[in-house]
Design a protein around this motif. Structure first.
Motif, PDB file in Angstrom:
ATOM      1  N   ALA A   1      47.975  35.948  16.882  1.00 14.52           N
ATOM      2  CA  ALA A   1      48.587  37.137  17.483  1.00 14.52           C
ATOM      3  C   ALA A   1      47.643  38.327  17.442  1.00 14.52           C
ATOM      4  N   ALA A   2      46.923  38.486  16.307  1.00 16.77           N
ATOM      5  CA  ALA A   2      45.972  39.590  16.195  1.00 16.77           C
ATOM      6  C   ALA A   2      44.801  39.403  17.150  1.00 16.77           C
ATOM      7  N   ALA A   3      44.337  38.155  17.282  1.00 15.32           N
ATOM      8  CA  ALA A   3      43.228  37.879  18.201  1.00 15.32           C
ATOM      9  C   ALA A   3      43.632  38.176  19.646  1.00 15.32           C
ATOM     10  N   GLU A   4      44.846  37.798  20.023  1.00 17.93           N
ATOM     11  CA  GLU A   4      45.318  38.050  21.385  1.00 17.93           C
ATOM     12  C   GLU A   4      45.488  39.550  21.631  1.00 17.93           C
ATOM     13  N   ALA A   5      45.973  40.265  20.612  1.00 22.05           N
ATOM     14  CA  ALA A   5      46.116  41.718  20.753  1.00 22.05           C
ATOM     15  C   ALA A   5      44.761  42.386  20.919  1.00 22.05           C
ATOM     16  N   ALA A   6      43.761  41.901  20.172  1.00 18.01           N
ATOM     17  CA  ALA A   6      42.415  42.456  20.296  1.00 18.01           C
ATOM     18  C   ALA A   6      41.834  42.165  21.672  1.00 18.01           C
ATOM     19  N   ARG A   7      42.098  40.959  22.190  1.00 16.75           N
ATOM     20  CA  ARG A   7      41.597  40.604  23.521  1.00 16.75           C
ATOM     21  C   ARG A   7      42.228  41.487  24.595  1.00 16.75           C
ATOM     22  N   LYS A   8      43.534  41.696  24.481  1.00 16.41           N
ATOM     23  CA  LYS A   8      44.220  42.534  25.463  1.00 16.41           C
ATOM     24  C   LYS A   8      43.722  43.975  25.397  1.00 16.41           C
ATOM     25  N   ALA A   9      43.481  44.459  24.180  1.00 15.72           N
ATOM     26  CA  ALA A   9      42.982  45.831  24.027  1.00 15.72           C
ATOM     27  C   ALA A   9      41.605  45.982  24.666  1.00 15.72           C
ATOM     28  N   ALA A  10      40.741  44.978  24.464  1.00 20.47           N
ATOM     29  CA  ALA A  10      39.405  45.031  25.060  1.00 20.47           C
ATOM     30  C   ALA A  10      39.479  44.956  26.578  1.00 20.47           C
ATOM     31  N   SER A  11      40.382  44.115  27.096  1.00 19.33           N
ATOM     32  CA  SER A  11      40.531  44.005  28.547  1.00 19.33           C
ATOM     33  C   SER A  11      41.073  45.297  29.138  1.00 19.33           C
ATOM     34  N   LYS A  12      42.021  45.927  28.455  1.00 21.15           N
ATOM     35  CA  LYS A  12      42.592  47.182  28.952  1.00 21.15           C
ATOM     36  C   LYS A  12      41.542  48.287  28.962  1.00 21.15           C
ATOM     37  N   GLU A  13      40.740  48.335  27.891  1.00 23.13           N
ATOM     38  CA  GLU A  13      39.691  49.351  27.833  1.00 23.13           C
ATOM     39  C   GLU A  13      38.720  49.196  29.001  1.00 23.13           C
TER      40      GLU A  13
ATOM     41  N   TYR B   1      36.406  39.811  39.094  1.00 23.99           N
ATOM     42  CA  TYR B   1      35.677  40.778  39.917  1.00 23.99           C
ATOM     43  C   TYR B   1      35.653  40.356  41.387  1.00 23.99           C
ATOM     44  N   THR B   2      35.533  39.061  41.619  1.00 26.40           N
ATOM     45  CA  THR B   2      35.543  38.561  43.002  1.00 26.40           C
ATOM     46  C   THR B   2      36.907  38.795  43.645  1.00 26.40           C
ATOM     47  N   LYS B   3      37.963  38.510  42.910  1.00 21.67           N
ATOM     48  CA  LYS B   3      39.315  38.722  43.415  1.00 21.67           C
ATOM     49  C   LYS B   3      39.559  40.206  43.708  1.00 21.67           C
ATOM     50  N   ALA B   4      39.113  41.065  42.785  1.00 23.16           N
ATOM     51  CA  ALA B   4      39.292  42.503  42.979  1.00 23.16           C
ATOM     52  C   ALA B   4      38.510  43.003  44.192  1.00 23.16           C
ATOM     53  N   THR B   5      37.322  42.467  44.391  1.00 21.39           N
ATOM     54  CA  THR B   5      36.505  42.880  45.538  1.00 21.39           C
ATOM     55  C   THR B   5      37.178  42.510  46.846  1.00 21.39           C
ATOM     56  N   TRP B   6      37.761  41.317  46.920  1.00 21.81           N
ATOM     57  CA  TRP B   6      38.487  40.919  48.132  1.00 21.81           C
ATOM     58  C   TRP B   6      39.714  41.804  48.350  1.00 21.81           C
ATOM     59  N   ALA B   7      40.343  42.218  47.259  1.00 21.31           N
ATOM     60  CA  ALA B   7      41.484  43.134  47.391  1.00 21.31           C
ATOM     61  C   ALA B   7      41.046  44.452  48.029  1.00 21.31           C
ATOM     62  N   TRP B   8      39.863  44.935  47.653  1.00 26.97           N
ATOM     63  CA  TRP B   8      39.335  46.166  48.249  1.00 26.97           C
ATOM     64  C   TRP B   8      39.039  45.966  49.736  1.00 26.97           C
TER      65      TRP B   8
ATOM     66  N   VAL C   1      45.479  47.791  41.912  1.00 24.87           N
ATOM     67  CA  VAL C   1      45.389  46.328  42.005  1.00 24.87           C
ATOM     68  C   VAL C   1      44.220  45.822  41.157  1.00 24.87           C
ATOM     69  N   THR C   2      43.094  46.515  41.233  1.00 33.95           N
ATOM     70  CA  THR C   2      41.934  46.131  40.425  1.00 33.95           C
ATOM     71  C   THR C   2      42.250  46.227  38.942  1.00 33.95           C
ATOM     72  N   TRP C   3      42.934  47.287  38.557  1.00 29.08           N
ATOM     73  CA  TRP C   3      43.313  47.486  37.152  1.00 29.08           C
ATOM     74  C   TRP C   3      44.182  46.337  36.675  1.00 29.08           C
ATOM     75  N   GLN C   4      45.152  45.928  37.491  1.00 25.29           N
ATOM     76  CA  GLN C   4      46.028  44.825  37.122  1.00 25.29           C
ATOM     77  C   GLN C   4      45.247  43.512  36.990  1.00 25.29           C
TER      78      GLN C   4
ATOM     79  N   LEU D   1      42.038  43.153  36.246  1.00 20.92           N
ATOM     80  CA  LEU D   1      41.153  43.194  35.079  1.00 20.92           C
ATOM     81  C   LEU D   1      41.921  43.162  33.761  1.00 20.92           C
ATOM     82  N   LEU D   2      43.180  43.596  33.778  1.00 19.02           N
ATOM     83  CA  LEU D   2      43.999  43.497  32.566  1.00 19.02           C
ATOM     84  C   LEU D   2      44.168  42.045  32.128  1.00 19.02           C
ATOM     85  N   LYS D   3      44.233  41.136  33.095  1.00 14.35           N
ATOM     86  CA  LYS D   3      44.445  39.724  32.801  1.00 14.35           C
ATOM     87  C   LYS D   3      43.137  38.954  32.672  1.00 14.35           C
ATOM     88  N   ALA D   4      42.022  39.621  32.914  1.00 11.27           N
ATOM     89  CA  ALA D   4      40.721  38.960  32.840  1.00 11.27           C
ATOM     90  C   ALA D   4      40.227  38.899  31.399  1.00 11.27           C
ATOM     91  N   PRO D   5      39.313  37.983  31.100  1.00 12.67           N
ATOM     92  CA  PRO D   5      38.709  37.969  29.766  1.00 12.67           C
ATOM     93  C   PRO D   5      37.989  39.291  29.505  1.00 12.67           C
TER      94      PRO D   5
END
Length: 275
Positions: free
Chosen positions: A53-65, A202-209, A250-253, A255-259
């Motif tokens: 749980a702590a590892a997943e929280a750290a991953r999400k925090a890094a992705s959000k940043e 990044y590829t998905k976000a670029t196509w969204a743009w 859309v890009t923010w969303q 990247l939130l789910k990206a590694p």
């Protein structure tokens, strides 16, 4: 009687000194043993894997940043204002004066004012300067042709070229969103070979743009050829910030789910002075 010089008192002093020395040795041994146990416990704790749980929280925090850098990359709210207001001033001034030159100079003056204000505050002028360049080019074309709609022509051509560049970058696996955000997140281009999940994001976000920002020229170019300056101008303003905010969201969303990003190695070694 004691044979020890000084009698019984001297013997007792020797015994007391021996007891103190023995107590000191025992205390030192106990402290050393406690320290060893403490170090061993710390080492074992370090060897234990992180709680999932702590590892997943750290991953999400890094992705959000990392995802939060999207607004910074495009100049924030100030950058969007710098790019939108000159067009609004142009169409308002044109409607008041019915003179292309007056409207063009008003828009150009506002763009120049943005640059001066940023310089005075020692802020980056990247977005303000790109805005004043586009306004200056549009104003020059409009004054040369005498057609107010030509003020918007460089922006329309820029939108087509920008969307084309985005699409090409995604196809060749150098998505422009990753190229722009990599230096800001500190990952540089590690996402290309070391972080496939982030490359995909990044590829998905670029196509969204490409899709979202491509709506502007698709809607506005037909209006340009109708010579309806008012409708073209007001729609250009209306389609300035909202699509940009949508693309950023859309890009923010995505990247939130990206590694999380893998930071690029930094060479901290200083070069030795030549002898």
């Amino acid at each position: 009687m004691s044979n020890h010089p000084g009698g019984d008192a001297a013997a007792r002093i020797d015994l007391d000194a021996a007891d103190v020395a023995a107590w000191q040795d025992a205390a030192a041994a106990e402290a050393a043993d406690g320290l060893a146990r403490s170090i061993e416990g710390t080492a074992r704790a370090a060897e234990r894997p992180l709680d999932p749980a702590a590892a997943e929280a750290a991953r999400k925090a890094a992705s959000k940043e990392a995802a939060d850098t999207i607004l910074q990359a495009f100049g924030g709210v100030r950058g969007m204002i710098d790019m939108t207001l000159p067009g609004l001033v142009f169409i308002v001034t044109y409607n008041l004066t019915h003179q292309v030159s007056a409207a063009a100079w008003a828009a150009l003056g506002l763009s120049a004012l943005f640059v001066v204000a940023r310089l005075a505050r020692r802020e980056t002028i990247q977005h303000a300067f790109s805005g004043v360049f586009g306004v200056a080019l549009g104003a020059w074309i409009a004054m040369k042709s005498g057609k107010a709609e030509d003020f918007y022509l460089p922006g329309l051509l820029w939108s087509v070229g920008y969307c084309t560049a985005l699409a090409v970058s995604a196809v060749v696996r150098w998505p422009m969103i990753g190229v722009m955000l990599g230096p800001i997140t500190g990952e540089m281009f590690t996402w290309r070979k070391e972080n496939p999940g982030r490359l995909a994001a990044y590829t998905k976000a670029t196509w969204a743009w490409v899709v979202i920002m491509g709506l502007k020229p698709v809607i506005l170019f037909p209006l340009y050829f109708t010579h309806n300056v008012n409708l073209l101008g007001w729609l250009k303003v209306a389609l300035g910030i909202p699509p940009l905010l949508l693309a950023m969201y859309v890009t923010w969303q995505i990247l939130l789910k990206a590694p999380p990003p893998i930071k690029a190695p930094v060479d901290d070694e200083e070069e030795e002075p030549a002898k």
